[in-house]
Design a protein around this motif. Structure first.
Motif, PDB file in Angstrom:
ATOM      1  N   LYS A  38       0.805  -1.215   0.000  1.00 42.48           N
ATOM      2  CA  LYS A  38       0.000   0.000   0.000  1.00 42.48           C
ATOM      3  C   LYS A  38       0.843   1.273   0.000  1.00 42.48           C
ATOM      4  N   GLU A  39       2.037   1.205   0.574  1.00 41.12           N
ATOM      5  CA  GLU A  39       2.899   2.383   0.647  1.00 41.12           C
ATOM      6  C   GLU A  39       3.942   2.408  -0.462  1.00 41.12           C
ATOM      7  N   GLY A  40       3.999   1.360  -1.249  1.00 45.63           N
ATOM      8  CA  GLY A  40       4.974   1.309  -2.333  1.00 45.63           C
ATOM      9  C   GLY A  40       6.408   1.192  -1.857  1.00 45.63           C
ATOM     10  N   THR A  41       6.609   0.505  -0.723  1.00 49.54           N
ATOM     11  CA  THR A  41       7.949   0.440  -0.123  1.00 49.54           C
ATOM     12  C   THR A  41       8.543  -0.970  -0.131  1.00 49.54           C
ATOM     13  N   PHE A  42       7.828  -1.960  -0.637  1.00 49.59           N
ATOM     14  CA  PHE A  42       8.335  -3.324  -0.603  1.00 49.59           C
ATOM     15  C   PHE A  42       9.487  -3.513  -1.591  1.00 49.59           C
ATOM     16  N   ASP A  43      10.394  -4.400  -1.227  1.00 50.16           N
ATOM     17  CA  ASP A  43      11.427  -4.871  -2.143  1.00 50.16           C
ATOM     18  C   ASP A  43      10.872  -6.125  -2.814  1.00 50.16           C
ATOM     19  N   GLU A  44      10.567  -6.018  -4.097  1.00 49.76           N
ATOM     20  CA  GLU A  44       9.903  -7.118  -4.800  1.00 49.76           C
ATOM     21  C   GLU A  44      10.713  -8.406  -4.748  1.00 49.76           C
ATOM     22  N   ASP A  45      12.017  -8.296  -4.968  1.00 53.75           N
ATOM     23  CA  ASP A  45      12.864  -9.490  -4.940  1.00 53.75           C
ATOM     24  C   ASP A  45      12.874 -10.125  -3.553  1.00 53.75           C
ATOM     25  N   GLU A  46      12.901  -9.303  -2.521  1.00 53.87           N
ATOM     26  CA  GLU A  46      12.933  -9.817  -1.150  1.00 53.87           C
ATOM     27  C   GLU A  46      11.652 -10.567  -0.811  1.00 53.87           C
ATOM     28  N   LEU A  47      10.501  -9.974  -1.154  1.00 48.70           N
ATOM     29  CA  LEU A  47       9.230 -10.633  -0.875  1.00 48.70           C
ATOM     30  C   LEU A  47       9.106 -11.926  -1.680  1.00 48.70           C
ATOM     31  N   THR A  48       9.537 -11.896  -2.922  1.00 47.70           N
ATOM     32  CA  THR A  48       9.484 -13.091  -3.758  1.00 47.70           C
ATOM     33  C   THR A  48      10.313 -14.216  -3.148  1.00 47.70           C
ATOM     34  N   LEU A  49      11.508 -13.894  -2.705  1.00 48.67           N
ATOM     35  CA  LEU A  49      12.382 -14.895  -2.101  1.00 48.67           C
ATOM     36  C   LEU A  49      11.811 -15.423  -0.785  1.00 48.67           C
ATOM     37  N   GLU A  50      11.196 -14.534  -0.003  1.00 46.33           N
ATOM     38  CA  GLU A  50      10.581 -14.966   1.254  1.00 46.33           C
ATOM     39  C   GLU A  50       9.428 -15.938   0.982  1.00 46.33           C
ATOM     40  N   ALA A  51       8.617 -15.623  -0.028  1.00 44.72           N
ATOM     41  CA  ALA A  51       7.490 -16.494  -0.366  1.00 44.72           C
ATOM     42  C   ALA A  51       7.986 -17.872  -0.806  1.00 44.72           C
ATOM     43  N   ILE A  52       9.003 -17.884  -1.653  1.00 38.59           N
ATOM     44  CA  ILE A  52       9.557 -19.150  -2.129  1.00 38.59           C
ATOM     45  C   ILE A  52      10.208 -19.914  -0.977  1.00 38.59           C
TER      46      ILE A  52
ATOM     47  N   PHE B   7      -0.249 -24.319   2.329  1.00 39.55           N
ATOM     48  CA  PHE B   7      -0.901 -23.015   2.464  1.00 39.55           C
ATOM     49  C   PHE B   7      -0.669 -22.388   3.835  1.00 39.55           C
ATOM     50  N   GLU B   8      -0.976 -23.114   4.900  1.00 39.62           N
ATOM     51  CA  GLU B   8      -0.853 -22.565   6.249  1.00 39.62           C
ATOM     52  C   GLU B   8       0.594 -22.214   6.578  1.00 39.62           C
ATOM     53  N   GLU B   9       1.506 -23.066   6.179  1.00 37.79           N
ATOM     54  CA  GLU B   9       2.924 -22.829   6.471  1.00 37.79           C
ATOM     55  C   GLU B   9       3.419 -21.565   5.772  1.00 37.79           C
ATOM     56  N   VAL B  10       3.034 -21.377   4.504  1.00 38.86           N
ATOM     57  CA  VAL B  10       3.454 -20.187   3.757  1.00 38.86           C
ATOM     58  C   VAL B  10       2.844 -18.933   4.372  1.00 38.86           C
ATOM     59  N   ARG B  11       1.570 -19.007   4.719  1.00 36.77           N
ATOM     60  CA  ARG B  11       0.911 -17.846   5.310  1.00 36.77           C
ATOM     61  C   ARG B  11       1.583 -17.454   6.626  1.00 36.77           C
ATOM     62  N   LYS B  12       1.825 -18.430   7.482  1.00 36.57           N
ATOM     63  CA  LYS B  12       2.466 -18.141   8.766  1.00 36.57           C
ATOM     64  C   LYS B  12       3.873 -17.587   8.567  1.00 36.57           C
ATOM     65  N   HIS B  13       4.596 -18.129   7.593  1.00 34.82           N
ATOM     66  CA  HIS B  13       5.961 -17.663   7.312  1.00 34.82           C
ATOM     67  C   HIS B  13       5.955 -16.186   6.931  1.00 34.82           C
TER      68      HIS B  13
ATOM     69  N   ASN C  98       4.980 -13.976   9.888  1.00 33.14           N
ATOM     70  CA  ASN C  98       6.101 -13.866  10.822  1.00 33.14           C
ATOM     71  C   ASN C  98       7.188 -12.928  10.309  1.00 33.14           C
ATOM     72  N   LYS C  99       7.235 -12.745   9.001  1.00 32.48           N
ATOM     73  CA  LYS C  99       8.199 -11.816   8.406  1.00 32.48           C
ATOM     74  C   LYS C  99       7.664 -10.379   8.384  1.00 32.48           C
ATOM     75  N   GLY C 100       6.465 -10.199   8.931  1.00 40.46           N
ATOM     76  CA  GLY C 100       5.921  -8.850   9.063  1.00 40.46           C
ATOM     77  C   GLY C 100       5.006  -8.386   7.953  1.00 40.46           C
ATOM     78  N   TYR C 101       4.627  -9.299   7.058  1.00 40.57           N
ATOM     79  CA  TYR C 101       3.740  -8.907   5.956  1.00 40.57           C
ATOM     80  C   TYR C 101       2.277  -9.059   6.369  1.00 40.57           C
ATOM     81  N   ASP C 102       1.451  -8.059   6.043  1.00 43.48           N
ATOM     82  CA  ASP C 102       0.015  -8.123   6.312  1.00 43.48           C
ATOM     83  C   ASP C 102      -0.675  -8.856   5.175  1.00 43.48           C
ATOM     84  N   ILE C 103      -1.442  -9.873   5.506  1.00 48.10           N
ATOM     85  CA  ILE C 103      -2.153 -10.662   4.507  1.00 48.10           C
ATOM     86  C   ILE C 103      -3.499 -10.016   4.205  1.00 48.10           C
ATOM     87  N   GLU C 104      -3.726  -9.689   2.949  1.00 47.46           N
ATOM     88  CA  GLU C 104      -4.981  -9.061   2.531  1.00 47.46           C
ATOM     89  C   GLU C 104      -6.061 -10.102   2.260  1.00 47.46           C
TER      90      GLU C 104
END
Length: 243
Positions: free
Chosen positions: A145-159, A182-188, A191-197
């Motif tokens: 929402k704030e346009g501050t995410f590092d796309e590569d970082e979030l992608t790597l965290e998801a993977i 699903f549950e493991e990825v969501r919790k991960h 825990n990394k501080g991302y808000d799930i929409e």
């Protein structure tokens, strides 16, 4: 699944539902009822129930309504008995459509679903006629929402958390997982501080159908009519809706 935003369809549906708040609460109540009936009334031990409650709260459903649905399912409050039914068919232009319902009257619901297909130029098919065109996947949405995410970082965290695929479209991150992850990825990610929409286990089309504008509108009229039913929980289709 790449190249199309499921989030656009979700937003479109939510916008249309704003004027049907009472029906939405009823739909959430039945979804919560089924989840609690099948997996117990403790959301900490029942991920499906937890997801159902989160969705209900996102639509501002009162806690009293949520608790009442759980009590009905666990036998502490008298109420009707519901069953889950899935209908499959084709919309205009051969678009594949799957309808999940939760009903206490199968005959009434079948009649309503069949009427919607017929009225809008589609036809109800046999079980299995289109389900092979969809894959069951975990689906998670994170919005920058704030346009501050590092796309590569979030992608790597998801993977790293176990995601199978991720799509990025205008600061919307759509993350796909195997259902069992699903549950493991969501919790991960939480825990990394991302808000799930948005987070759910859903059906994702293997391929999308592209139609002319007139036929596309007919398909969406069919979807809208189906979603107006209090018994309908979800409508899945493989139409590529132009934004």
């Amino acid at each position: 699944m790449a190249g199309h935003s499921k989030w656009h369809n979700i937003q479109r549906r939510k916008g249309a539902q704003d004027a049907k708040r009472g029906k939405i609460f009823m739909r959430h109540a039945k979804f919560i009822y089924t989840a609690a009936k099948q997996g117990g009334g403790d959301p900490d031990m029942n991920p499906t129930l937890r997801t159902a409650i989160e969705k209900a709260k996102a639509d501002n459903m009162p806690n009293d309504n949520i608790e009442r649905a759980i009590k009905k399912a666990t036998g502490t409050l008298d109420g009707a008995s519901f069953e889950e039914v899935t209908y499959e068919g084709y919309g205009p232009g051969g678009v594949a459509v799957i309808v999940h319902v939760l009903t206490d009257n199968r005959n009434r619901t079948a009649s309503e679903v069949r009427h919607a297909f017929t009225k809008h130029g589609g036809n109800l098919g046999e079980t299995g006629c289109v389900s092979f065109m969809f894959d069951r996947k975990g689906y998670i949405v994170i919005i920058d929402k704030e346009g501050t995410f590092d796309e590569d970082e979030l992608t790597l965290e998801a993977i790293d958390g176990g995601a199978e695929d991720i799509e990025v479209n205008e600061q919307v991150y759509e993350i796909y997982t195997a259902p069992e992850d699903f549950e493991e990825v969501r919790k991960h990610l939480e825990n990394k501080g991302y808000d799930i929409e948005e987070a759910e286990i859903t059906l994702i089309p293997q391929n999308y159908s592209e139609l002319e504008e007139e036929q596309q509108e007919k398909v969406m009229q069919l979807v809208d009519m189906l979603e107006e039913s209090e018994d309908v929980q979800d409508v899945h289709h493989n139409l590529k809706v132009e934004e």
